[in-house]
Motif scaffolding. Structure first.
Motif, PDB file in Angstrom:
ATOM      1  N   ARG A  24      96.561 -78.899  66.406  1.00 58.08           N
ATOM      2  CA  ARG A  24      97.932 -79.440  66.427  1.00 58.08           C
ATOM      3  C   ARG A  24      98.257 -77.903  67.183  1.00 58.08           C
ATOM      4  NH1 ARG A  24      97.089 -78.931  60.780  1.00 58.08           N
ATOM      5  NH2 ARG A  24      97.497 -77.555  60.422  1.00 58.08           N
ATOM      6  N   ALA A  25      97.510 -77.107  67.610  1.00 55.28           N
ATOM      7  CA  ALA A  25      97.487 -75.909  68.946  1.00 55.28           C
ATOM      8  C   ALA A  25      97.174 -76.513  69.812  1.00 55.28           C
ATOM      9  CB  ALA A  25      96.870 -74.399  68.948  1.00 55.28           C
ATOM     10  N   TRP A  26      96.538 -77.489  70.341  1.00 53.25           N
ATOM     11  CA  TRP A  26      96.240 -78.242  71.521  1.00 53.25           C
ATOM     12  C   TRP A  26      97.018 -79.022  72.000  1.00 53.25           C
ATOM     13  CZ3 TRP A  26      95.522 -83.104  73.216  1.00 53.25           C
ATOM     14  CH2 TRP A  26      94.856 -83.327  74.375  1.00 53.25           C
ATOM     15  N   THR A  27      97.936 -79.810  70.563  1.00 57.22           N
ATOM     16  CA  THR A  27      99.218 -80.854  70.916  1.00 57.22           C
ATOM     17  C   THR A  27     100.225 -79.929  71.076  1.00 57.22           C
ATOM     18  OG1 THR A  27      97.958 -82.302  69.378  1.00 57.22           O
ATOM     19  CG2 THR A  27     100.476 -82.833  70.033  1.00 57.22           C
ATOM     20  N   ALA A  28     100.401 -78.728  70.731  1.00 53.43           N
ATOM     21  CA  ALA A  28     101.690 -78.032  71.409  1.00 53.43           C
ATOM     22  C   ALA A  28     101.261 -77.223  72.760  1.00 53.43           C
ATOM     23  CB  ALA A  28     101.517 -76.619  70.567  1.00 53.43           C
ATOM     24  N   GLU A  29     100.202 -77.204  73.594  1.00 50.02           N
ATOM     25  CA  GLU A  29     100.301 -76.647  74.503  1.00 50.02           C
ATOM     26  C   GLU A  29     100.386 -77.456  75.618  1.00 50.02           C
ATOM     27  OE1 GLU A  29      96.550 -74.601  77.346  1.00 50.02           O
ATOM     28  OE2 GLU A  29      96.469 -74.871  74.983  1.00 50.02           O
ATOM     29  N   MET A  30      99.818 -79.132  75.180  1.00 46.07           N
ATOM     30  CA  MET A  30     100.176 -80.447  75.844  1.00 46.07           C
ATOM     31  C   MET A  30     101.286 -80.717  76.233  1.00 46.07           C
ATOM     32  SD  MET A  30      96.838 -80.550  77.258  1.00 46.07           S
ATOM     33  CE  MET A  30      96.429 -78.498  77.144  1.00 46.07           C
ATOM     34  N   ARG A  31     101.879 -80.643  75.207  1.00 45.79           N
ATOM     35  CA  ARG A  31     103.307 -80.653  75.013  1.00 45.79           C
ATOM     36  C   ARG A  31     103.878 -80.178  75.844  1.00 45.79           C
ATOM     37  NH1 ARG A  31     103.991 -82.540  69.347  1.00 45.79           N
ATOM     38  NH2 ARG A  31     104.258 -85.109  69.759  1.00 45.79           N
ATOM     39  N   GLU A  32     103.993 -79.004  75.877  1.00 45.63           N
ATOM     40  CA  GLU A  32     104.428 -77.661  77.197  1.00 45.63           C
ATOM     41  C   GLU A  32     104.260 -77.739  78.203  1.00 45.63           C
ATOM     42  OE1 GLU A  32     103.193 -72.463  76.762  1.00 45.63           O
ATOM     43  OE2 GLU A  32     104.568 -73.473  74.781  1.00 45.63           O
ATOM     44  N   ARG A  33     103.139 -78.169  78.370  1.00 41.48           N
ATOM     45  CA  ARG A  33     102.173 -78.396  79.815  1.00 41.48           C
ATOM     46  C   ARG A  33     102.404 -78.937  80.626  1.00 41.48           C
ATOM     47  NH1 ARG A  33      95.911 -77.147  80.671  1.00 41.48           N
ATOM     48  NH2 ARG A  33      96.381 -78.126  82.643  1.00 41.48           N
ATOM     49  N   GLY A  34     103.500 -80.628  79.497  1.00 43.43           N
ATOM     50  CA  GLY A  34     103.993 -81.276  80.101  1.00 43.43           C
ATOM     51  C   GLY A  34     103.093 -82.429  80.912  1.00 43.43           C
ATOM     52  N   VAL A  35     101.808 -82.934  79.789  1.00 43.27           N
ATOM     53  CA  VAL A  35     100.934 -83.725  79.843  1.00 43.27           C
ATOM     54  C   VAL A  35     100.567 -84.377  78.780  1.00 43.27           C
ATOM     55  CG1 VAL A  35      99.761 -82.669  82.100  1.00 43.27           C
ATOM     56  CG2 VAL A  35      98.986 -82.529  79.745  1.00 43.27           C
ATOM     57  N   LEU A  36     101.121 -84.378  77.552  1.00 43.15           N
ATOM     58  CA  LEU A  36     100.821 -84.903  76.834  1.00 43.15           C
ATOM     59  C   LEU A  36     101.744 -86.595  76.545  1.00 43.15           C
ATOM     60  CD1 LEU A  36      98.777 -85.327  74.087  1.00 43.15           C
ATOM     61  CD2 LEU A  36     101.338 -84.433  72.747  1.00 43.15           C
ATOM     62  N   GLU A  88      89.501 -80.889  82.255  1.00 45.67           N
ATOM     63  CA  GLU A  88      89.820 -79.349  82.127  1.00 45.67           C
ATOM     64  C   GLU A  88      90.768 -79.590  80.315  1.00 45.67           C
ATOM     65  OE1 GLU A  88      93.005 -76.685  80.707  1.00 45.67           O
ATOM     66  OE2 GLU A  88      93.081 -77.829  82.456  1.00 45.67           O
ATOM     67  N   ILE A  89      91.441 -80.401  80.677  1.00 43.31           N
ATOM     68  CA  ILE A  89      92.292 -80.834  79.506  1.00 43.31           C
ATOM     69  C   ILE A  89      91.115 -80.865  78.030  1.00 43.31           C
ATOM     70  CG2 ILE A  89      93.991 -82.524  78.269  1.00 43.31           C
ATOM     71  CD1 ILE A  89      95.640 -81.895  81.081  1.00 43.31           C
ATOM     72  N   ALA A  90      90.180 -82.295  78.123  1.00 42.22           N
ATOM     73  CA  ALA A  90      89.695 -82.593  76.919  1.00 42.22           C
ATOM     74  C   ALA A  90      88.006 -81.833  76.900  1.00 42.22           C
ATOM     75  CB  ALA A  90      88.537 -84.282  77.514  1.00 42.22           C
ATOM     76  N   ALA A  91      88.020 -80.494  76.912  1.00 40.94           N
ATOM     77  CA  ALA A  91      86.748 -79.518  77.251  1.00 40.94           C
ATOM     78  C   ALA A  91      88.078 -78.511  75.821  1.00 40.94           C
ATOM     79  CB  ALA A  91      86.286 -78.809  78.245  1.00 40.94           C
ATOM     80  N   GLY A  92      89.448 -78.633  76.101  1.00 39.30           N
ATOM     81  CA  GLY A  92      90.051 -77.937  75.651  1.00 39.30           C
ATOM     82  C   GLY A  92      90.149 -77.914  74.337  1.00 39.30           C
ATOM     83  N   HIS A  93      90.030 -79.299  73.875  1.00 42.71           N
ATOM     84  CA  HIS A  93      90.472 -79.950  72.555  1.00 42.71           C
ATOM     85  C   HIS A  93      89.535 -79.672  71.306  1.00 42.71           C
ATOM     86  CE1 HIS A  93      91.199 -82.962  69.660  1.00 42.71           C
ATOM     87  NE2 HIS A  93      92.313 -83.152  70.129  1.00 42.71           N
ATOM     88  N   PRO A  94      89.995 -79.140  70.316  1.00 42.09           N
ATOM     89  CA  PRO A  94      89.067 -79.247  69.054  1.00 42.09           C
ATOM     90  C   PRO A  94      87.868 -80.090  68.998  1.00 42.09           C
ATOM     91  CG  PRO A  94      91.195 -78.335  68.389  1.00 42.09           C
ATOM     92  CD  PRO A  94      91.221 -79.337  69.886  1.00 42.09           C
ATOM     93  N   ALA A  95      88.164 -81.123  69.523  1.00 44.33           N
ATOM     94  CA  ALA A  95      87.589 -82.522  69.001  1.00 44.33           C
ATOM     95  C   ALA A  95      85.742 -82.181  70.040  1.00 44.33           C
ATOM     96  CB  ALA A  95      87.757 -83.730  69.230  1.00 44.33           C
ATOM     97  N   ALA A  96      85.740 -81.504  70.877  1.00 46.90           N
ATOM     98  CA  ALA A  96      84.653 -81.760  72.081  1.00 46.90           C
ATOM     99  C   ALA A  96      83.807 -80.014  71.537  1.00 46.90           C
ATOM    100  CB  ALA A  96      85.458 -80.538  73.434  1.00 46.90           C
ATOM    101  N   ARG A  97      84.221 -79.611  70.470  1.00 48.76           N
ATOM    102  CA  ARG A  97      83.116 -79.189  69.927  1.00 48.76           C
ATOM    103  C   ARG A  97      82.626 -79.437  67.840  1.00 48.76           C
ATOM    104  NH1 ARG A  97      86.535 -76.208  72.202  1.00 48.76           N
ATOM    105  NH2 ARG A  97      88.454 -75.506  70.128  1.00 48.76           N
TER     106      ARG A  97
END
Length: 110
Positions: A24-36, A88-97
């Motif tokens: 949820r935090a990652w999604t909110a950040e990507m919305r804020e960046r305008g890339v989602l 960079e965006i994909a690496a920040g998603h929790p699924a990468a871990r």
């Protein structure tokens, strides 16, 4: 350029409450960046049905299409300047871990 991020995660790790909060935090950040773009989660693999057509016969299989701990959990479309930004965006998603994120360019409609 638009990229699909395909999230393949270990189901046991994905059910963690911290993982959900991280998504949820990652999604909110990507919305804020305008890339989602569009983002879609999938129901568990045990609810899947797979179909293969061989020699004009439809073969149905209940459950996931592959025998593996990591299953396709969802996908997100992002609009990035280039592959480096998509990585960079994909690496920040929790699924990468919790598994792997496949980054795939979308076919342009032009």
């Amino acid at each position: 350029m638009r990229y699909a991020l395909l999230f393949c995660v270990d189901e046991e790790l994905a059910e963690d409450a911290a993982a959900e909060a991280g998504c949820r935090a990652w999604t909110a950040e990507m919305r804020e960046r305008g890339v989602l773009g569009e983002s879609v989660g999938l129901r568990p693999p045990c609810e899947a049905t797979s179909i293969r057509v061989r020699e004009e016969n439809a073969l149905l299989t209940d459950g996931p299409f592959a025998e593996t701990r990591e299953q396709l959990a969802g996908l997100t479309v992002v609009d990035c300047a280039d592959l480096d930004e998509a990585l960079e965006i994909a690496a920040g998603h929790p699924a990468a871990r919790m598994g792997v994120v496949e980054i795939r360019p979308l076919i342009s409609e032009h």
